[in-house]
Design a protein around this motif. Structure first.
Motif, short mmCIF file in Angstrom:
data_model
loop_
_atom_site.label_atom_id
_atom_site.label_comp_id
_atom_site.label_asym_id
_atom_site.label_seq_id
_atom_site.Cartn_x
_atom_site.Cartn_y
_atom_site.Cartn_z
N THR A 113 0.83 -1.21 0.00
CA THR A 113 0.00 0.00 0.00
C THR A 113 0.86 1.25 0.00
N GLN A 114 1.91 1.24 0.82
CA GLN A 114 2.82 2.40 0.85
C GLN A 114 3.45 2.63 -0.51
N ALA A 115 3.87 1.54 -1.17
CA ALA A 115 4.58 1.66 -2.44
C ALA A 115 3.63 2.07 -3.58
N ARG A 116 2.44 1.45 -3.62
CA ARG A 116 1.57 1.67 -4.79
C ARG A 116 0.55 2.76 -4.60
N ARG A 117 0.07 2.92 -3.36
CA ARG A 117 -1.04 3.84 -3.13
C ARG A 117 -0.78 4.73 -1.93
N PRO A 118 0.16 5.66 -2.09
CA PRO A 118 0.43 6.59 -0.99
C PRO A 118 -0.83 7.34 -0.53
#
Ligand code: ADE
Length: 247
Positions: A215-220
């Protein structure tokens, strides 16, 4: 019974993909109903015209307010059902809005075509504009199908509680962790050790941290807005979803 009523110039597109798999089985079983109505049936002139050139000029054609209003009124005269219009201009659809729509009587959905629909019918019939993403489809039908599919899978009796945990994870503001199954070794890639360890607590912790990293990588945007940021601490147990009553 939950019912989706779709106003479209292409009623033959329905049920389409909604007629197979989970949604299709629910439809056949009478868990939900689908009604696709032809906007053209509300045309009044002898050419059955539904669109005209845009006021002020410009390319394309605009769906007429009078024809579309008549089509809406023919369905919906005294109903309190949500009235939606699929449009790339709309508010982006979220799982939270899907859950609300699934919990209600089911929406009336207008599918736009051409360059758009006359603004006055959006205003006069208080249509809620809904987008399924920042890209442009050639019409609202596929968007309507996506919305209906997302609602129908939440209806009691359509899906079991196992699968519902996916929604729970999404509702918690995280993307889903990666999944694996047999074979144990695929083209030299093993299943992550922890998943075959039999240690359920470690598996749960691993999945949580994978979901967070993804989630951190793809959807900040999701990461910043996730309820977990304000709510329960990492690893704390989550509530059972409302719809997980049908095993
Ligand atoms: N109609 C055309 N593009 C659309 C989109 N992205 N979302 C909803 N309806 C649409």
């Amino acid at each position: 019974m939950w019912r989706a009523t779709v106003l479209t110039l292409f009623p033959e597109m329905f049920p389409g993909p909604l007629g197979v798999s989970l949604a299709g089985r629910g439809l056949a079983a009478g868990v939900w109903a689908l009604e696709a109505r032809d906007i053209r049936d509300s045309a009044t002139d002898r050419h059955r015209s539904v669109d005209d050139t845009p006021a002020g000029g410009g390319p394309g054609m605009v769906l007429r307010a009078d024809v579309l209003a008549a089509a809406i009124d023919a369905v919906d005269a005294q109903s309190d059902r949500p009235r939606l219009v699929m449009s790339p201009r709309g508010r982006p659809l979220t799982q939270a809005r899907v859950a609300e729509l699934a919990a209600g009587p089911g929406p009336l959905i207008v599918c736009g075509r051409f360059e758009g629909i006359d603004q006055r019918v959006i205003d006069a019939r208080q249509l809620e504009e809904v987008s399924i993403g920042d890209y442009v489809l050639s019409g609202g039908e596929i968007a309507a199908m996506a919305l209906i599919d997302a609602c129908v899978r939440l209806l009691p009796g359509v899906m079991g509680k196992l699968e519902s945990s996916t929604d729970e994870s999404f509702s918690a503001g995280l993307l889903e962790y990666p999944q694996y199954t047999r074979p144990q070794l695929f083209e030299g890639r093993p299943i992550p050790e922890i998943l075959v360890s039999g240690d359920h607590a470690k598996v749960a912790a691993w999945r949580q941290s994978e979901a967070e990293a993804l989630t951190q990588a793809r959807r900040p945007d999701l990461w910043a807005a996730r309820p977990a940021a304000k709510g329960p601490a990492k690893g704390e147990s989550r509530k059972t979803p409302k719809n997980a009553t049908d095993g």
